[in-house]
Design an enzyme around this catalytic site. Structure first.
Site, PDB file in Angstrom:
ATOM      1  N   ALA A  60      75.925   5.539  14.533  1.00 42.46           N
ATOM      2  CA  ALA A  60      75.039   4.572  13.896  1.00 42.46           C
ATOM      3  C   ALA A  60      73.926   5.385  13.246  1.00 42.46           C
ATOM      4  O   ALA A  60      73.650   6.513  13.667  1.00 42.46           O
ATOM      5  CB  ALA A  60      74.461   3.637  14.944  1.00 42.46           C
ATOM      6  N   GLY A 104      78.484   5.608  17.552  1.00 42.03           N
ATOM      7  CA  GLY A 104      79.082   4.409  16.975  1.00 42.03           C
ATOM      8  C   GLY A 104      80.383   4.707  16.238  1.00 42.03           C
ATOM      9  O   GLY A 104      81.264   3.844  16.138  1.00 42.03           O
ATOM     10  N   GLU A 107      82.908   4.789  18.855  1.00 41.51           N
ATOM     11  CA  GLU A 107      83.129   3.413  19.315  1.00 41.51           C
ATOM     12  C   GLU A 107      83.941   2.614  18.295  1.00 41.51           C
ATOM     13  O   GLU A 107      84.748   1.764  18.667  1.00 41.51           O
ATOM     14  CB  GLU A 107      81.783   2.739  19.582  1.00 41.51           C
ATOM     15  CG  GLU A 107      81.098   3.355  20.788  1.00 41.51           C
ATOM     16  CD  GLU A 107      79.692   2.844  20.978  1.00 41.51           C
ATOM     17  OE1 GLU A 107      78.849   3.103  20.086  1.00 41.51           O
ATOM     18  OE2 GLU A 107      79.423   2.195  21.986  1.00 41.51           O
ATOM     19  N   GLU A 127      74.856   9.499  22.731  1.00 44.58           N
ATOM     20  CA  GLU A 127      73.676   8.614  22.794  1.00 44.58           C
ATOM     21  C   GLU A 127      72.688   9.036  23.874  1.00 44.58           C
ATOM     22  O   GLU A 127      71.477   8.881  23.722  1.00 44.58           O
ATOM     23  CB  GLU A 127      74.107   7.159  23.042  1.00 44.58           C
ATOM     24  CG  GLU A 127      74.813   6.499  21.875  1.00 44.58           C
ATOM     25  CD  GLU A 127      76.310   6.710  21.869  1.00 44.58           C
ATOM     26  OE1 GLU A 127      76.813   7.611  22.590  1.00 44.58           O
ATOM     27  OE2 GLU A 127      76.985   5.980  21.136  1.00 44.58           O
TER      28      GLU A 127
HETATM   29  N1  COA Z   1      72.225   8.996  11.739  1.00 41.23           N
HETATM   30  C1  COA Z   1      71.466   9.340  10.697  1.00 41.23           C
HETATM   31  N2  COA Z   1      71.573  10.542  10.072  1.00 41.23           N
HETATM   32  C2  COA Z   1      72.481  11.402  10.549  1.00 41.23           C
HETATM   33  C3  COA Z   1      73.306  11.114  11.646  1.00 41.23           C
HETATM   34  C4  COA Z   1      73.160   9.825  12.260  1.00 41.23           C
HETATM   35  N3  COA Z   1      73.906   9.446  13.288  1.00 41.23           N
HETATM   36  N4  COA Z   1      74.103  12.181  11.878  1.00 41.23           N
HETATM   37  C5  COA Z   1      73.798  13.089  10.956  1.00 41.23           C
HETATM   38  N5  COA Z   1      72.832  12.640  10.155  1.00 41.23           N
HETATM   39  C6  COA Z   1      72.191  13.349   9.028  1.00 41.23           C
HETATM   40  C7  COA Z   1      71.245  14.438   9.492  1.00 41.23           C
HETATM   41  O1  COA Z   1      69.991  13.874   9.813  1.00 41.23           O
HETATM   42  C8  COA Z   1      71.201  15.318   8.260  1.00 41.23           C
HETATM   43  O2  COA Z   1      70.336  14.741   7.329  1.00 41.23           O
HETATM   44  P1  COA Z   1      69.260  15.671   6.514  1.00 41.23           P
HETATM   45  O3  COA Z   1      70.146  16.548   5.653  1.00 41.23           O
HETATM   46  O4  COA Z   1      68.475  14.687   5.738  1.00 41.23           O
HETATM   47  O5  COA Z   1      68.510  16.432   7.543  1.00 41.23           O
HETATM   48  C9  COA Z   1      72.618  15.219   7.708  1.00 41.23           C
HETATM   49  O6  COA Z   1      73.175  14.039   8.288  1.00 41.23           O
HETATM   50  C10 COA Z   1      73.515  16.371   8.084  1.00 41.23           C
HETATM   51  O7  COA Z   1      73.487  16.542   9.476  1.00 41.23           O
HETATM   52  P2  COA Z   1      73.049  17.903  10.215  1.00 41.23           P
HETATM   53  O8  COA Z   1      72.480  17.543  11.547  1.00 41.23           O
HETATM   54  O9  COA Z   1      72.189  18.720   9.321  1.00 41.23           O
HETATM   55  O10 COA Z   1      74.465  18.609  10.368  1.00 41.23           O
HETATM   56  P3  COA Z   1      74.897  19.668  11.472  1.00 41.23           P
HETATM   57  O11 COA Z   1      76.218  20.176  11.044  1.00 41.23           O
HETATM   58  O12 COA Z   1      73.800  20.617  11.742  1.00 41.23           O
HETATM   59  O13 COA Z   1      75.080  18.786  12.809  1.00 41.23           O
HETATM   60  C11 COA Z   1      75.824  16.878  14.108  1.00 41.23           C
HETATM   61  C12 COA Z   1      76.065  17.787  12.897  1.00 41.23           C
HETATM   62  C13 COA Z   1      76.849  15.740  14.038  1.00 41.23           C
HETATM   63  C14 COA Z   1      75.994  17.649  15.414  1.00 41.23           C
HETATM   64  C15 COA Z   1      74.383  16.307  14.047  1.00 41.23           C
HETATM   65  O14 COA Z   1      74.179  15.751  12.759  1.00 41.23           O
HETATM   66  C16 COA Z   1      74.108  15.191  15.040  1.00 41.23           C
HETATM   67  O15 COA Z   1      73.906  15.466  16.207  1.00 41.23           O
HETATM   68  N6  COA Z   1      74.063  13.936  14.562  1.00 41.23           N
HETATM   69  C17 COA Z   1      73.717  12.794  15.375  1.00 41.23           C
HETATM   70  C18 COA Z   1      74.888  12.350  16.175  1.00 41.23           C
HETATM   71  C19 COA Z   1      74.496  11.233  17.089  1.00 41.23           C
HETATM   72  O16 COA Z   1      73.635  11.355  17.937  1.00 41.23           O
HETATM   73  N7  COA Z   1      75.201  10.112  16.924  1.00 41.23           N
HETATM   74  C20 COA Z   1      75.020   8.996  17.776  1.00 41.23           C
HETATM   75  C21 COA Z   1      74.064   8.049  17.209  1.00 41.23           C
HETATM   76  S1  COA Z   1      74.034   6.596  18.208  1.00 41.23           S
END
Ligand code: COA
Length: 253
Positions: A60, A104, A107, A127
């Site tokens: 999400a 999400g 999910e 999460e």
């Molecule tokens: N919601 C909003 N933005 C998200 C996102 C999410 N769930 N997942 C990734 N993004 C965004 C990042 O903020 C980043 O944006 P920016 O360029 O403006 O900073 C962009 O996507 C790229 O992600 P980034 O974190 O730079 O890539 P990475 O390869 O370093 O890491 C992940 C990848 C997936 C490990 C990391 O993005 C992450 O942990 N995301 C969140 C996952 C999460 O917690 N999901 C559950 C939500 S309920």
């Protein structure tokens, strides 16, 4: 983004800059598309995929979590029925997973009927790292799929697992090299699309009922749906074609 391809409809999450994270608008758009495709008899199988090479759906949209009030969140979830709509969809739904499939996104995949992954798929319920828990069915569907122990391991640690490990625990059905994922998905989806849509629909209903029904009631339900299919033209055609040693032509009646 929706692409129709014969009996298949590909729904692509297309926000690659945020790893296809789903915000409110994404969910509303997906629901609108699903509503339209539900009544289109030419569409037999739905496939979800993510744009770009990095992610299926990274969850999400966390930005929307910033100032949500608890009761608004609860009511919103109930009103939208996003994951429930996918899990109860009248046609088979496949998650074609390449790259991150988190929160999400995971999910959403759990709400689908089949999960096909590339070797680059990375799945998890992170999460807990945000101080919350899965809220799109993860605490209920994940243990049903992989068992309580593995589900809790993922949900409590927030660890992200690679495709092979996800397959070993039953979280995905297939893992193939990235370049073969689309072909494999198409192959499976087209095979399903050839079957009687009525039989496919009742098979979905019967199997989906398994996790919410007690066994005796479930077996009764199956027997009723099985008998119901004896009233269809497709059953008559299927049996006739078998006896005549030819391919059946199903009409969905
Ligand atoms: N919601 C909003 N933005 C998200 C996102 C999410 N769930 N997942 C990734 N993004 C965004 C990042 O903020 C980043 O944006 P920016 O360029 O403006 O900073 C962009 O996507 C790229 O992600 P980034 O974190 O730079 O890539 P990475 O390869 O370093 O890491 C992940 C990848 C997936 C490990 C990391 O993005 C992450 O942990 N995301 C969140 C996952 C999460 O917690 N999901 C559950 C939500 S309920």
């Amino acid at each position: 983004m929706v692409d129709r391809e014969g009996p298949l409809a590909f729904i692509t999450f297309n926000r690659p800059k945020v790893l296809n994270a789903m915000n409110r608008q994404t969910k509303e758009e997906v629901l609108a598309v699903l509503k339209e495709l539900a009544t289109d008899d030419d569409v037999r199988v739905i496939i979800f995929r993510g744009a770009g090479e990095k992610a299926f759906v990274a969850g999400a949209d966390v930005k929307e979590f910033a100032d949500v009030r608890p009761m608004d969140q609860r009511e919103d979830r109930r009103r939208l029925r996003y994951y429930e709509t996918i899990a109860g969809y009248p046609k088979p739904v496949i998650a074609m997973i390449d790259g991150y499939c988190l929160g999400g996104g995971c999910e959403l995949a759990l709400a689908c009927d089949l999960r096909l992954a590339s070797e680059e798929a990375r799945l998890g319920q992170p999460e807990i790292n945000l101080g919350i828990i899965p809220g799109g069915g993860g605490t209920q569907r994940l243990p049903r799929l992989v068992g309580e122990g593995k589900a809790l391991q993922l949900i409590l640690t927030g660890d992200i697992v690679a495709a092979a490990e996800a397959k070993a625990m039953g979280l995905v059905e297939e893992v193939v090299p990235r370049e073969e994922l689309e072909a494999k998905t198409r192959e499976i989806a087209l095979k399903i699309a050839e079957k009687s849509p009525v039989a496919v629909r009742l098979a979905l209903e019967a199997v989906r009922a398994a996790s919410r029904m007690e066994i005796e009631a479930g077996l009764e339900y199956e027997a009723t749906l099985f008998a119901l299919l004896f009233a269809t033209e497709d059953k008559a055609e299927g049996v006739k074609a078998f006896l005549e040693k030819r391919k059946p032509v199903f009409k969905g009646r």
